[in-house]
Motif scaffolding. Structure first.
Motif, mmCIF file in Angstrom:
data_model
loop_
_atom_site.group_PDB
_atom_site.id
_atom_site.type_symbol
_atom_site.label_atom_id
_atom_site.label_comp_id
_atom_site.label_asym_id
_atom_site.label_seq_id
_atom_site.Cartn_x
_atom_site.Cartn_y
_atom_site.Cartn_z
ATOM 1 N N SER A 79 0.823 -1.208 0.000
ATOM 2 C CA SER A 79 0.000 0.000 0.000
ATOM 3 C C SER A 79 0.858 1.259 0.000
ATOM 4 O O SER A 79 0.378 2.345 -0.262
ATOM 5 N N GLN A 93 2.193 -2.459 5.699
ATOM 6 C CA GLN A 93 1.845 -1.924 4.378
ATOM 7 C C GLN A 93 1.669 -3.013 3.326
ATOM 8 O O GLN A 93 1.457 -2.721 2.162
ATOM 9 N N LEU A 95 -0.509 -5.841 1.609
ATOM 10 C CA LEU A 95 -1.945 -6.058 1.448
ATOM 11 C C LEU A 95 -2.312 -7.543 1.470
ATOM 12 O O LEU A 95 -1.535 -8.387 1.060
ATOM 13 N N ARG A 126 -9.021 -5.270 -5.832
ATOM 14 C CA ARG A 126 -8.387 -4.268 -4.963
ATOM 15 C C ARG A 126 -7.421 -3.393 -5.754
ATOM 16 O O ARG A 126 -7.324 -2.198 -5.520
ATOM 17 N N LEU A 130 -7.408 0.642 -6.131
ATOM 18 C CA LEU A 130 -6.265 1.507 -5.832
ATOM 19 C C LEU A 130 -5.843 2.327 -7.046
ATOM 20 O O LEU A 130 -5.322 3.422 -6.910
ATOM 21 N N MET A 137 1.697 1.467 -8.535
ATOM 22 C CA MET A 137 1.536 0.626 -7.356
ATOM 23 C C MET A 137 2.677 -0.380 -7.339
ATOM 24 O O MET A 137 3.110 -0.846 -8.403
#
Length: 166
Positions: A79, A93, A95, A126, A130, A137
């Motif tokens: 994340s 952090q 996921l 997900r 995001l 990412m």
């Protein structure tokens, strides 16, 4: 090729970030220091990959994963949005769920890759969520049980959410 409005996003290794994280492990070992509380150190069989979102309004369709032989690939989303100072990766952090893909020895290479389908579906959704708020990412890829980094390809298929025209 996919139909109109479909888009394939490949995971690419972030060599610089992977290297920085390896150096962090080395420097701790050389100095005999301990990691920070909650810090997640990069393991030798791991590397950092990234997805760059050219489009941010996406619907997840499916994963495309190729394993060129037996082994296991696990993909963990992060994340954290890395800043230029490359703050250390913290376990909080990472996921859930992770994407697990594997192929057992002696299996035909055209046999479908095994995976935890519910997890990779949820994970893909997900990632699409995001994507709405970020352009890039990061992910931890772990190559296990003989998986060869060079023989693995991994990408995601999305549908672009286009607004209906006038």
């Amino acid at each position: 090729a996919g139909s109109e409005g479909e888009m394939e996003l490949p995971f690419t290794e972030d060599v610089q970030l992977t290297e920085m994280m390896r150096l962090r492990v080395q420097s701790l070992q050389q100095r005999g220091q301990r990691r920070q509380e909650g810090e997640r150190l990069l393991l030798p069989h791991e590397a950092v990959y990234r997805l760059d979102f050219a489009e941010q309004e996406l619907t997840f369709l499916h994963w495309n994963v190729t394993l060129g032989g037996p082994g296991r690939l696990s993909v963990t989303g992060i994340s954290q949005l890395w800043t230029p100072d490359l703050t250390n990766l913290m376990t909080r952090q990472l996921l859930e769920p992770t994407g697990q893909f594997w192929r057992t020895a002696g299996e035909a290479l055209d046999a479908p890759i095994k995976c935890l389908e519910a997890d990779i579906q949820e994970f893909g959704e997900r990632i699409a969520e995001l994507a709405k708020v970020r352009k890039v990412m990061y992910f931890l890829f772990a190559f296990k049980e003989g998986a060869e980094k060079d023989s693995i390809r991994c990408s995601l298929m999305f549908k672009k959410n286009t607004e209906p025209g006038p």
